[in-house]
Design a protein around this motif. Sequence first.
Motif, PDB file in Angstrom:
ATOM      1  N   LYS A   1      55.048  -3.551  95.629  1.00 20.19           N
ATOM      2  CA  LYS A   1      55.500  -2.213  96.016  1.00 20.19           C
ATOM      3  C   LYS A   1      54.547  -1.601  97.039  1.00 20.19           C
ATOM      4  CE  LYS A   1      56.686   2.374  94.175  1.00 20.19           C
ATOM      5  NZ  LYS A   1      55.932   3.118  95.171  1.00 20.19           N
ATOM      6  N   CYS A   2      53.241  -1.754  96.799  1.00 16.61           N
ATOM      7  CA  CYS A   2      52.245  -1.230  97.745  1.00 16.61           C
ATOM      8  C   CYS A   2      52.459  -1.825  99.126  1.00 16.61           C
ATOM      9  CB  CYS A   2      50.824  -1.564  97.295  1.00 16.61           C
ATOM     10  SG  CYS A   2      50.208  -0.496  96.001  1.00 16.61           S
TER      11      CYS A   2
ATOM     12  N   VAL B   1      43.185  -2.573  85.091  1.00 19.48           N
ATOM     13  CA  VAL B   1      43.577  -2.975  86.448  1.00 19.48           C
ATOM     14  C   VAL B   1      44.988  -2.509  86.762  1.00 19.48           C
ATOM     15  CG1 VAL B   1      44.132  -4.976  87.880  1.00 19.48           C
ATOM     16  CG2 VAL B   1      42.009  -4.935  86.603  1.00 19.48           C
ATOM     17  N   THR B   2      45.878  -2.660  85.795  1.00 24.88           N
ATOM     18  CA  THR B   2      47.270  -2.262  86.021  1.00 24.88           C
ATOM     19  C   THR B   2      47.379  -0.748  86.188  1.00 24.88           C
ATOM     20  OG1 THR B   2      47.919  -4.147  84.678  1.00 24.88           O
ATOM     21  CG2 THR B   2      49.631  -2.550  85.169  1.00 24.88           C
TER      22      THR B   2
ATOM     23  N   LEU C   1      53.692  -3.978  91.198  1.00 20.70           N
ATOM     24  CA  LEU C   1      53.000  -2.863  91.855  1.00 20.70           C
ATOM     25  C   LEU C   1      52.393  -3.315  93.180  1.00 20.70           C
ATOM     26  CD1 LEU C   1      51.234  -1.289  88.769  1.00 20.70           C
ATOM     27  CD2 LEU C   1      52.956  -0.159  90.185  1.00 20.70           C
TER      28      LEU C   1
ATOM     29  N   ARG D   1      44.784  -3.874  81.231  1.00 21.09           N
ATOM     30  CA  ARG D   1      45.334  -2.509  81.208  1.00 21.09           C
ATOM     31  C   ARG D   1      44.690  -1.670  82.305  1.00 21.09           C
ATOM     32  NH1 ARG D   1      44.527  -1.712  75.139  1.00 21.09           N
ATOM     33  NH2 ARG D   1      46.417  -2.615  74.253  1.00 21.09           N
TER      34      ARG D   1
ATOM     35  N   LEU E   1      52.016  -6.591  81.332  1.00 22.17           N
ATOM     36  CA  LEU E   1      51.106  -5.927  82.264  1.00 22.17           C
ATOM     37  C   LEU E   1      50.948  -6.742  83.529  1.00 22.17           C
ATOM     38  CD1 LEU E   1      48.358  -4.662  79.806  1.00 22.17           C
ATOM     39  CD2 LEU E   1      49.849  -3.228  81.189  1.00 22.17           C
TER      40      LEU E   1
ATOM     41  N   LYS F   1      40.361   5.749  94.931  1.00 19.30           N
ATOM     42  CA  LYS F   1      41.607   6.379  95.369  1.00 19.30           C
ATOM     43  C   LYS F   1      42.524   5.347  96.022  1.00 19.30           C
ATOM     44  CE  LYS F   1      41.201  10.371  97.517  1.00 19.30           C
ATOM     45  NZ  LYS F   1      40.773  11.733  97.896  1.00 19.30           N
TER      46      LYS F   1
ATOM     47  N   GLN G   1      45.085   1.204  87.343  1.00 18.21           N
ATOM     48  CA  GLN G   1      44.538   1.537  88.652  1.00 18.21           C
ATOM     49  C   GLN G   1      45.582   1.290  89.736  1.00 18.21           C
ATOM     50  OE1 GLN G   1      41.777   3.029  89.618  1.00 18.21           O
ATOM     51  NE2 GLN G   1      42.066   2.708  91.798  1.00 18.21           N
ATOM     52  N   LEU G   2      46.278   0.166  89.629  1.00 16.01           N
ATOM     53  CA  LEU G   2      47.313  -0.132  90.632  1.00 16.01           C
ATOM     54  C   LEU G   2      48.463   0.866  90.562  1.00 16.01           C
ATOM     55  CD1 LEU G   2      48.155  -2.072  92.922  1.00 16.01           C
ATOM     56  CD2 LEU G   2      46.052  -2.701  91.781  1.00 16.01           C
ATOM     57  N   ARG G   3      48.785   1.341  89.348  1.00 14.01           N
ATOM     58  CA  ARG G   3      49.839   2.359  89.224  1.00 14.01           C
ATOM     59  C   ARG G   3      49.450   3.586  90.036  1.00 14.01           C
ATOM     60  NH1 ARG G   3      50.080   2.341  82.930  1.00 14.01           N
ATOM     61  NH2 ARG G   3      51.094   0.335  82.608  1.00 14.01           N
ATOM     62  N   ARG G   4      48.163   3.983  89.902  1.00 14.26           N
ATOM     63  CA  ARG G   4      47.677   5.143  90.649  1.00 14.26           C
ATOM     64  C   ARG G   4      47.776   4.895  92.134  1.00 14.26           C
ATOM     65  NH1 ARG G   4      43.848   5.977  86.340  1.00 14.26           N
ATOM     66  NH2 ARG G   4      42.691   4.166  87.073  1.00 14.26           N
ATOM     67  N   GLU G   5      47.282   3.703  92.559  1.00 22.30           N
ATOM     68  CA  GLU G   5      47.230   3.432  93.996  1.00 22.30           C
ATOM     69  C   GLU G   5      48.623   3.254  94.587  1.00 22.30           C
ATOM     70  OE1 GLU G   5      44.309   0.626  95.393  1.00 22.30           O
ATOM     71  OE2 GLU G   5      42.896   1.144  93.797  1.00 22.30           O
ATOM     72  N   ALA G   6      49.543   2.736  93.781  1.00 25.06           N
ATOM     73  CA  ALA G   6      50.894   2.514  94.300  1.00 25.06           C
ATOM     74  C   ALA G   6      51.623   3.825  94.513  1.00 25.06           C
ATOM     75  CB  ALA G   6      51.673   1.624  93.338  1.00 25.06           C
TER      76      ALA G   6
ATOM     77  N   ILE H   1      50.514   6.731  95.698  1.00 27.12           N
ATOM     78  CA  ILE H   1      50.036   7.711  96.686  1.00 27.12           C
ATOM     79  C   ILE H   1      51.072   7.886  97.791  1.00 27.12           C
ATOM     80  CG2 ILE H   1      47.609   7.174  96.275  1.00 27.12           C
ATOM     81  CD1 ILE H   1      47.703   5.772  99.080  1.00 27.12           C
TER      82      ILE H   1
ATOM     83  N   LEU I   1      51.806  -5.578  87.209  1.00 27.92           N
ATOM     84  CA  LEU I   1      50.774  -5.618  88.247  1.00 27.92           C
ATOM     85  C   LEU I   1      51.316  -6.257  89.520  1.00 27.92           C
ATOM     86  CD1 LEU I   1      47.780  -4.979  88.745  1.00 27.92           C
ATOM     87  CD2 LEU I   1      47.259  -7.285  88.032  1.00 27.92           C
TER      88      LEU I   1
END
Lengths: 345, 70
Positions: free
Chosen positions: A21-22, B14-15, A18, B12, A11, A225, B17-22, B24, A15
Motif C-alpha cells: 500500500k505504501c 513492526v506491523t 501495508l 506486532r 500480522l 514518522k 509501525q507500518l500501519r502508522r507509516e502507511a 500518512i 505487513l
Amino acid sequence: MPKDDPETAGLKKELNDLIAKCKADQEKVADAKLGEKCGDMGDLQKIRFVTKKTLKGHINKVNSVHYSGDSRHCVTGSLDGKLIIWDTWSGNKVQVIPLRSAWVMSVAFAPSGNFVACGGMDNMCTVYDVNNRDATGSAKMVRELAGYEGFLSSCRFLDDTHILTGSGDMKICVWDLEVGRREVEFDAHAGDVVTISLAPDMKTYVTGSVDRTCKLWDVRAEKAKQTFFGHEADVNSVCYHPSGQAFATASEDKTARLFDLRSDQQVGHYKPPGNSGFTSCGLSLSGRYLLAGSDDNTVHSWDTMKVAHTGQLNGHENRVTSISMAPNGIALASCSWDQSVRVWG
Amino acid sequence: MDMMVSTLQQQRAVTEQLRREASIKRIPVSVAVSDIVRFINEHEQEDCLLVGFSSQKVNPFREKSSCTVL
C-alpha cells in the motif's frame, strides 16, 4: 521450521499488504520528476570553491568535522586521539583536547559554540566545555555518557543541555547533560545508526543506517514518522535540506540521493562520473548544491534540482571522511585520512 | 524490504509501525518539488556557493591589509 501461529501469520500478511500500500500510494503521487519542475532555473556553473585554508595539526586519520554555529570555528576528531578546535578564518588552532580513547568516529559542536562532543569505538559519548579548562589546561570534560552496547557513530547537540546520539547498537538516545542521565533510548533501525541530521527548526531529525534506510523522527517521540527506501547499501550520511522539506543522503552504493518528506519518496538520484562510495554529504545555504565527500579523495558537487554533476573539489590525498557546511554558507570544511582538514570557500 | 522479526511482540510492533507509516498523507511530487524550487530561488542571493561574496569586506578569507590598530 515451525509453522506460524494464526496471529503471527495474520500480522505478516498485513505487513506485506501495508508495504504494498505504501509503495502504491507513493507511486500515485509521483506525478513529476525533479528535473521537470525547474525549467526556469538558470544552469549552474561548475563549483567555484577552492581551498582557502589547509589546517595541519593532526598526526593520524581525521574522521569527523563539524562547524560551530558561529560559522567560524570547527572541531575535528582524529585517530591521533585529539579533538582540535580551529579558527577557520585564520587557520589557527584554538584548542587541542586530548581524548581518553583514540578511536573517535564522530564529533559535534554545540550551535552555541560552548561545548563539543565526541565518541567512537570506546562506546561512549564525551562532552567537553570549550570555555572552561581543567587542572592540566585542557577543556574540561563535563560528561562521559556510557552504557552503549555499540560504537558511537553520530551525535548532535539539541542545545547546551541536550544531546542526541546514534550508535552501532541500532539505538538513538537523548541525554540530559545537566544531570548526566539518558532521557530517552529506543531501537531505531535494523542495523547500526550511522548518521543524524537535525532540521533547521530543530523539531525533527533524520537518521541513516547500514540497514539502507533513512528515517524521519520527531524530537519528542520514540516511533519514526516515516521510513525512506532507495539506497542499495549503507547510508553513510544524511543532511537536512535548508527548506526543511527534504534531505540529502550519501551512500556506500556510490550514489547520493534527495528524499522529499511530504511526498514520502526519493526524488533525486545523483551519480558521480567515477565509481567510489560516498562518506558524507552537505547542502549549500539555499539547497541548490549538494556536496558529497568521497573515497576517491575529492568532494563531488551536483545541482540538486537539475540533477547535474557540477564538478569536484580536489586537494585531499586520501579518502574524504566527513564534510561540514558553515551554517551561513560561506565555507565548507572537509577532513580526510590524509590527516589534514581543508576549508573551501 | 527486509523485516526479520523473531517474536510475536516484535511482529506486532513492526506491523503497528507500518500501519502508522502507511496512513500518512502524501502530497504530489510536483507540488513538493515546486515548493523546494521556490525556497531555493528565494535564498539564491544569500548562497555564497552560487553568487560568491557580495564584497570583499564580507570575505573572511581575504588577505588582510597590513594596517593594524595600535
